[in-house]
Design an enzyme around this catalytic site. Sequence first.
Site, PDB file in Angstrom:
ATOM      1  N   HIS A  33      -3.877   4.381  -6.879  1.00 50.11           N
ATOM      2  CA  HIS A  33      -2.750   3.538  -6.951  1.00 50.11           C
ATOM      3  C   HIS A  33      -1.555   4.307  -7.492  1.00 50.11           C
ATOM      4  CE1 HIS A  33      -4.418  -0.805  -7.565  1.00 50.11           C
ATOM      5  NE2 HIS A  33      -5.125  -0.050  -6.864  1.00 50.11           N
TER       6      HIS A  33
ATOM      7  N   GLU B 297      -8.439  -7.228  -0.768  1.00 43.55           N
ATOM      8  CA  GLU B 297      -9.289  -6.669  -2.061  1.00 43.55           C
ATOM      9  C   GLU B 297      -8.103  -6.458  -3.167  1.00 43.55           C
ATOM     10  OE1 GLU B 297     -10.738  -5.363  -5.511  1.00 43.55           O
ATOM     11  OE2 GLU B 297      -9.502  -4.270  -4.373  1.00 43.55           O
ATOM     12  N   GLU B 298      -6.865  -6.182  -2.982  1.00 41.51           N
ATOM     13  CA  GLU B 298      -5.870  -6.117  -4.005  1.00 41.51           C
ATOM     14  C   GLU B 298      -5.286  -7.142  -4.512  1.00 41.51           C
ATOM     15  OE1 GLU B 298      -5.493  -3.159  -5.545  1.00 41.51           O
ATOM     16  OE2 GLU B 298      -6.190  -1.781  -4.230  1.00 41.51           O
TER      17      GLU B 298
ATOM     18  N   ASP C  58      -7.213  -3.289   2.800  1.00 46.48           N
ATOM     19  CA  ASP C  58      -5.841  -3.325   2.529  1.00 46.48           C
ATOM     20  C   ASP C  58      -5.298  -2.191   1.969  1.00 46.48           C
ATOM     21  OD1 ASP C  58      -7.400  -4.402   0.390  1.00 46.48           O
ATOM     22  OD2 ASP C  58      -5.820  -5.462  -0.374  1.00 46.48           O
TER      23      ASP C  58
HETATM   24 ZN   LIG Z   1      -6.831  -0.561  -5.829  1.00 40.16          ZN
HETATM   25 ZN   LIG Z   2      -9.318  -0.345  -4.405  1.00 38.87          ZN
END
Ligand SMILES: [Zn+2]
Ligand SMILES: [Zn+2]
Length: 439
Positions: A401, A168-169, A102
């Site tokens: 990020h 995962e986020e 993702d």
């Molecule tokens: Zn991340």
């Molecule tokens: Zn990551």
Amino acid sequence: MRLSLLSLSILPFLYAPLAIAEQRPELAQNIQNVMPKVIDWRRDIHQHPELSNREFRTAAKVAAHLEQLGLEVRTGIAHTGVVGILKGAKPGPVVALRADMDALPVTEQTGLPFASKVVSEFNGQQTGVMHACGHDAHVAMLMGAAEVLSQQQAELAGTIMFIFQPAEEGPPAGEEGGAKMMLAEGLFANPTPTAIFGLHVWPGEPGQLLVKTEGIMAAADSFQITVKGKQVHGSSPWRGIDPINVTGQLINAINLIPARQIDVTLAPAVVSFGQVHGGIRWNIIPDDVKLEGTIRTFDSGMREDLIARMAHTSEHIAKASGAEAHFHVHNFAAVTWNDPALTDWAMPSLKWAAAANGVAPIKPITGAEDFSFYQQQIPGVFFFLGISPDNTPLNEVPPNHSPMFDVNEDALITGVRALTGLALDYLAAPPQQAAQEVK
Ligand SMILES: [Zn+2]
Ligand SMILES: [Zn+2]
């Protein structure tokens, strides 16, 4: 004398599982050959990022690739998850490799020729979407490892499970997703792996692998506190109960718990407030105040103790003013816990993979990973791959990020070598077998 003692003390390591991969010169060449494809895949996925639980295009691309390699392919696990099963010609252990798929609600600012221009909706808001955590590289590296390992099928004794995981986020509000959901849907039921490996791209020397035994990433919890008072005119606080004043005391008291009540020599612990909401007008003391924040810990006992102390402190500070505090915790990820025996076992494979770039230790990271949920079921090792640009001081590298986050593609070969090498070495000599050989 000192020298001979030293050589005696390192003797067991000489008998530790030698990286089998080292004995296969054609393997390094096969990995080299797949790298142009890995880079193409990474750029294509980077240009078409998809948010958590919406990885439809990415999943279809992965599934088509695994099918073309002749693997058994399962799709639609935990919404968009894809699993490929590579059965070797001979029986043997089962090992799992995992990549997350993702992207994030971040508007890309890298200016790369394959930069994302995707706009999507996240929790009701329009936002740019970007692979700002490098999961595009994770998917591409595992697709590459699957291709190289499938070429070895005739010689493999055992089974390799390739896990391409969504979300995962963290799933969008109101949805389930990620590692926890894949496990709940029977990911490890058939076949059942006995070890899992995964990696994350990270600002660090390009091509260097970074690893630590035991807790490598934190457990992440969110907490919510509602301080319930009694609404009253601001001119006469004695007629009500002021939740804002209680909140002031509470924030200080909770921030002091990690500093004053926790054994800081055991493991780090972080508590941070992220939201405080209360009141509507300058001359009204509100009925309640809501606070939210996060807790990061590296030890499950310490986590439980810290949470209990936070709940206790909230309750008692509120009580002292006649207010009430309601404390809630929600767990997002467990400690990413690298099994010490498996981490030791993995070192020769990782050293082979990193070659001249080396394997270096890393400090605990207060970020969290839902890879930790796999490690609650079976031993696993999670490690980092340095992907900073060449010749750039690490403190100037945009972190994960960031809208400027980028991956040094020259480093990706180390990741493919690590995933491939770990799987091959595990099938050839898993830890318990290696231990018997030492005896
Ligand atoms: Zn991340
Ligand atoms: Zn990551």
